[in-house]
Design a protein around this motif. Structure first.
Motif, PDB file in Angstrom:
ATOM      1  N   ASP A   6       1.013  -1.115   0.077  1.00  0.00           N
ATOM      2  CA  ASP A   6       0.145  -0.098   0.016  1.00  0.00           C
ATOM      3  C   ASP A   6       1.000   1.437  -0.044  1.00  0.00           C
ATOM      4  OD1 ASP A   6      -1.689   2.264   0.710  1.00  0.00           O
ATOM      5  OD2 ASP A   6      -3.007   0.977   1.853  1.00  0.00           O
ATOM      6  N   TRP A   7       1.083   1.786  -0.963  1.00  0.00           N
ATOM      7  CA  TRP A   7       2.036   2.819  -1.175  1.00  0.00           C
ATOM      8  C   TRP A   7       1.695   4.123  -0.342  1.00  0.00           C
ATOM      9  CZ3 TRP A   7       6.853   3.842  -2.697  1.00  0.00           C
ATOM     10  CH2 TRP A   7       7.254   5.089  -3.299  1.00  0.00           C
ATOM     11  N   HIS A   8       0.333   4.675  -0.541  1.00  0.00           N
ATOM     12  CA  HIS A   8      -0.156   5.636   0.104  1.00  0.00           C
ATOM     13  C   HIS A   8       0.203   5.498   1.632  1.00  0.00           C
ATOM     14  CE1 HIS A   8      -1.534   7.637  -3.292  1.00  0.00           C
ATOM     15  NE2 HIS A   8      -2.046   6.427  -3.555  1.00  0.00           N
ATOM     16  N   GLU A   9      -0.069   4.406   2.323  1.00  0.00           N
ATOM     17  CA  GLU A   9      -0.116   4.029   3.708  1.00  0.00           C
ATOM     18  C   GLU A   9       1.453   4.092   3.926  1.00  0.00           C
ATOM     19  OE1 GLU A   9      -0.490   0.488   6.940  1.00  0.00           O
ATOM     20  OE2 GLU A   9      -1.385   0.114   5.224  1.00  0.00           O
ATOM     21  N   PHE A  10       2.372   3.522   3.177  1.00  0.00           N
ATOM     22  CA  PHE A  10       3.814   3.531   3.357  1.00  0.00           C
ATOM     23  C   PHE A  10       4.417   5.133   3.391  1.00  0.00           C
ATOM     24  CE2 PHE A  10       8.126   3.889   1.148  1.00  0.00           C
ATOM     25  CZ  PHE A  10       8.739   3.206   2.068  1.00  0.00           C
ATOM     26  N   LEU A  11       3.736   5.932   2.536  1.00  0.00           N
ATOM     27  CA  LEU A  11       4.206   7.470   2.436  1.00  0.00           C
ATOM     28  C   LEU A  11       3.739   7.909   3.736  1.00  0.00           C
ATOM     29  CD1 LEU A  11       3.656   8.322  -1.261  1.00  0.00           C
ATOM     30  CD2 LEU A  11       5.864   7.787   0.016  1.00  0.00           C
ATOM     31  N   ALA A  12       2.601   7.630   4.231  1.00  0.00           N
ATOM     32  CA  ALA A  12       2.015   8.142   5.667  1.00  0.00           C
ATOM     33  C   ALA A  12       2.787   7.795   6.561  1.00  0.00           C
ATOM     34  CB  ALA A  12       0.701   8.114   5.682  1.00  0.00           C
ATOM     35  N   LYS A  13       3.239   6.539   6.591  1.00  0.00           N
ATOM     36  CA  LYS A  13       4.117   6.072   7.757  1.00  0.00           C
ATOM     37  C   LYS A  13       5.610   6.791   8.041  1.00  0.00           C
ATOM     38  CE  LYS A  13       2.068   1.626   8.517  1.00  0.00           C
ATOM     39  NZ  LYS A  13       2.072   0.100   8.030  1.00  0.00           N
ATOM     40  N   ILE A  14       6.145   7.017   6.599  1.00  0.00           N
ATOM     41  CA  ILE A  14       7.366   7.594   6.867  1.00  0.00           C
ATOM     42  C   ILE A  14       7.339   9.166   6.796  1.00  0.00           C
ATOM     43  CG2 ILE A  14       8.775   5.928   5.435  1.00  0.00           C
ATOM     44  CD1 ILE A  14       8.470   7.766   2.730  1.00  0.00           C
ATOM     45  N   ALA A  15       6.075   9.558   6.815  1.00  0.00           N
ATOM     46  CA  ALA A  15       6.022  10.952   7.044  1.00  0.00           C
ATOM     47  C   ALA A  15       5.467  11.354   8.334  1.00  0.00           C
ATOM     48  CB  ALA A  15       4.911  11.590   6.052  1.00  0.00           C
ATOM     49  N   GLY A  16       5.371  10.126   9.015  1.00  0.00           N
ATOM     50  CA  GLY A  16       4.998  10.282  10.659  1.00  0.00           C
ATOM     51  C   GLY A  16       3.531  10.415  10.745  1.00  0.00           C
ATOM     52  N   ARG A  17       2.647  10.165   9.699  1.00  0.00           N
ATOM     53  CA  ARG A  17       1.309  10.542  10.039  1.00  0.00           C
ATOM     54  C   ARG A  17       0.400   9.452  10.693  1.00  0.00           C
ATOM     55  NH1 ARG A  17       1.200  13.936   4.650  1.00  0.00           N
ATOM     56  NH2 ARG A  17       1.178  11.636   3.931  1.00  0.00           N
ATOM     57  N   VAL A  18       1.016   8.120  10.449  1.00  0.00           N
ATOM     58  CA  VAL A  18       0.149   6.952  10.691  1.00  0.00           C
ATOM     59  C   VAL A  18       1.157   6.175  11.526  1.00  0.00           C
ATOM     60  CG1 VAL A  18      -0.697   4.918   9.956  1.00  0.00           C
ATOM     61  CG2 VAL A  18      -1.039   6.767   8.705  1.00  0.00           C
ATOM     62  N   GLU A  19       0.770   5.427  12.907  1.00  0.00           N
ATOM     63  CA  GLU A  19       1.380   4.796  13.494  1.00  0.00           C
ATOM     64  C   GLU A  19       1.956   3.484  13.070  1.00  0.00           C
ATOM     65  OE1 GLU A  19       0.293   4.299  17.565  1.00  0.00           O
ATOM     66  OE2 GLU A  19      -0.744   6.398  17.464  1.00  0.00           O
ATOM     67  N   VAL A  20       2.970   2.894  13.135  1.00  0.00           N
ATOM     68  CA  VAL A  20       3.300   1.673  12.601  1.00  0.00           C
ATOM     69  C   VAL A  20       2.599   0.622  13.466  1.00  0.00           C
ATOM     70  CG1 VAL A  20       5.327   0.039  12.152  1.00  0.00           C
ATOM     71  CG2 VAL A  20       5.702   2.671  12.011  1.00  0.00           C
ATOM     72  N   GLY A  21       2.135  -0.570  12.507  1.00  0.00           N
ATOM     73  CA  GLY A  21       1.317  -1.253  13.322  1.00  0.00           C
ATOM     74  C   GLY A  21      -0.066  -1.116  13.290  1.00  0.00           C
ATOM     75  N   HIS A  22      -0.519  -0.031  12.659  1.00  0.00           N
ATOM     76  CA  HIS A  22      -1.986   0.222  12.647  1.00  0.00           C
ATOM     77  C   HIS A  22      -2.575   0.201  11.181  1.00  0.00           C
ATOM     78  CE1 HIS A  22      -2.472   1.590  16.849  1.00  0.00           C
ATOM     79  NE2 HIS A  22      -1.434   1.689  16.849  1.00  0.00           N
TER      80      HIS A  22
END
Length: 67
Positions: A51-67
């Motif tokens: 999931d490219w969009h989720e990956f980008l959000a995670k590296i940008a710090g907008r989504v907690e890893v594991g959620h």
């Protein structure tokens, strides 16, 4: 991952200095994206992103890893 590094169309940013030492991305079947280090070329390990969009959000710090 079923695709080999040599069988996909790798792209790098036009902002990549001198065309080396960059991150490259490629589209894979099933709406996946592969990422690799351009320095190693086809010898580089590939990271298969589901999931490219989720990956980008995670590296940008907008989504907690594991959620």
């Amino acid at each position: 991952m079923s695709a080999s590094p040599a069988s996909v169309d790798w792209r790098k940013s036009k902002y990549c200095p001198n065309g080396r030492n960059c991150v490259e991305v490629a589209s894979l079947p099933g709406a996946r994206v592969a990422i690799r280090n351009s320095t190693l070329g086809d010898q580089s390990p590939m990271l298969d992103i589901q999931d490219w969009h989720e990956f980008l959000a995670k590296i940008a710090g907008r989504v907690e890893v594991g959620h």
